[in-house]
Scaffold this motif. Sequence first.
Motif, short mmCIF file in Angstrom:
data_model
loop_
_atom_site.label_atom_id
_atom_site.label_comp_id
_atom_site.label_asym_id
_atom_site.label_seq_id
_atom_site.Cartn_x
_atom_site.Cartn_y
_atom_site.Cartn_z
N VAL A 29 -4.05 -13.57 27.82
CA VAL A 29 -3.67 -12.62 26.77
C VAL A 29 -4.88 -11.81 26.30
N TYR A 30 -6.06 -12.42 26.34
CA TYR A 30 -7.26 -11.71 25.90
C TYR A 30 -7.58 -10.54 26.83
N GLY A 31 -7.36 -10.74 28.12
CA GLY A 31 -7.56 -9.65 29.06
C GLY A 31 -6.58 -8.52 28.83
N LEU A 32 -5.32 -8.86 28.57
CA LEU A 32 -4.31 -7.84 28.29
C LEU A 32 -4.66 -7.05 27.03
N LEU A 33 -5.06 -7.75 25.98
CA LEU A 33 -5.40 -7.09 24.72
C LEU A 33 -6.61 -6.18 24.90
N PHE A 34 -7.60 -6.66 25.64
CA PHE A 34 -8.78 -5.83 25.91
C PHE A 34 -8.36 -4.54 26.60
N LEU A 35 -7.48 -4.66 27.59
CA LEU A 35 -7.03 -3.49 28.35
C LEU A 35 -6.27 -2.51 27.46
N VAL A 36 -5.36 -3.02 26.61
CA VAL A 36 -4.57 -2.15 25.75
C VAL A 36 -5.46 -1.38 24.78
N ILE A 37 -6.38 -2.06 24.12
CA ILE A 37 -7.26 -1.39 23.15
C ILE A 37 -8.20 -0.43 23.84
N PHE A 38 -8.72 -0.82 25.01
CA PHE A 38 -9.62 0.07 25.74
C PHE A 38 -8.89 1.34 26.17
N VAL A 39 -7.69 1.20 26.71
CA VAL A 39 -6.95 2.37 27.18
C VAL A 39 -6.52 3.24 26.01
N GLU A 40 -6.07 2.60 24.92
CA GLU A 40 -5.60 3.39 23.76
C GLU A 40 -6.71 4.23 23.15
N THR A 41 -7.93 3.71 23.19
CA THR A 41 -9.05 4.45 22.61
C THR A 41 -9.84 5.23 23.66
N GLY A 42 -9.68 4.87 24.94
CA GLY A 42 -10.56 5.44 25.96
C GLY A 42 -9.93 6.44 26.91
N VAL A 43 -8.62 6.58 26.86
CA VAL A 43 -7.94 7.52 27.76
C VAL A 43 -7.17 8.52 26.91
N VAL A 44 -7.56 9.78 26.98
CA VAL A 44 -7.04 10.78 26.05
C VAL A 44 -5.55 11.03 26.20
N VAL A 45 -4.95 10.62 27.33
CA VAL A 45 -3.51 10.83 27.53
C VAL A 45 -2.69 9.61 27.15
N MET A 46 -3.32 8.59 26.51
CA MET A 46 -2.60 7.37 26.16
C MET A 46 -2.64 7.07 24.66
N PRO A 47 -2.34 8.05 23.79
CA PRO A 47 -2.42 7.79 22.35
C PRO A 47 -1.25 7.02 21.78
N PHE A 48 -0.21 6.76 22.61
CA PHE A 48 1.01 6.16 22.10
C PHE A 48 0.98 4.63 22.15
N LEU A 49 -0.06 4.04 22.70
CA LEU A 49 -0.13 2.58 22.75
C LEU A 49 -0.39 2.03 21.35
N PRO A 50 0.11 0.81 21.06
CA PRO A 50 -0.08 0.23 19.73
C PRO A 50 -1.54 -0.14 19.50
N GLY A 51 -2.06 0.14 18.34
CA GLY A 51 -3.43 -0.21 18.02
C GLY A 51 -3.49 -1.02 16.75
N ASP A 52 -3.20 -0.39 15.61
CA ASP A 52 -3.26 -1.07 14.31
C ASP A 52 -2.32 -2.28 14.27
N SER A 53 -1.08 -2.07 14.68
CA SER A 53 -0.10 -3.16 14.62
C SER A 53 -0.51 -4.32 15.53
#
Length: 217
Positions: A29-53
């Motif tokens: 799960v830690y790898g998945l979470l790392f990937l989600v946060i990295f992509v949400e903040t690091g890829v300009v076309v992926m702003p719709f991924l959950p971050g705060d929640s």
Amino acid sequence: MEFVTFLIDFVLHVDKYLEAFVQTYGLWVYGLLFLVIFVETGVVVMPFLPGDSLLFVVGAMCGVGLMSYPLSVGLLLAAAILGNQSNYAIGRRIGPRVFQWDNSRFFNKNAFDQAHAFYERYGGITIVAARFMPFLRTFAPFVAGVAQMTRTRFALYDLLGGTLWVGGIITVGYFFGNFPWVKLHLDKIIWAMILVPGLVILWGAWRSRSRGAGTNS
């Protein structure tokens, strides 16, 4: 359409999805979470991924012992900082060519223009403030790169903003995420996390436009 429906359901019920993933895959799960946060903040076309929640739910799970608090904060802070650095590097490389892009399925030019105007008005502090604003946090480091903000200055704001965002929201979730009232109304809290910052941005844009119109008249 099915993907959009799944994405909305995932964002609104991220606690159930994450808990099931933890129980099924454990440390992965830690790898998945790392990937989600990295992509949400690091890829300009992926702003719709959950971050705060997502961070809030992680904190809640740390509060009941399903996840490690120090490991979660450290790992997701690294993901948030590296994501911003990646987004900034892409912005510096692409440069002014981005202003020629049109609206598309993966790029919202209006959202980008709003982020650019916000950045131009408030400077480097945008990097910190944008961490707490869905969509805007994806575009702010990209715009900083396009605007050729110095790397050292950007890194300072990136570290400060990432620490406040990741550490702050996970800690709030850790202490308050398992209150019965919070768990009962989590979907409404998630909607608030998405909508309230957006309304703040719209209100600020309206105020700025009104002042501009008053000055011109």
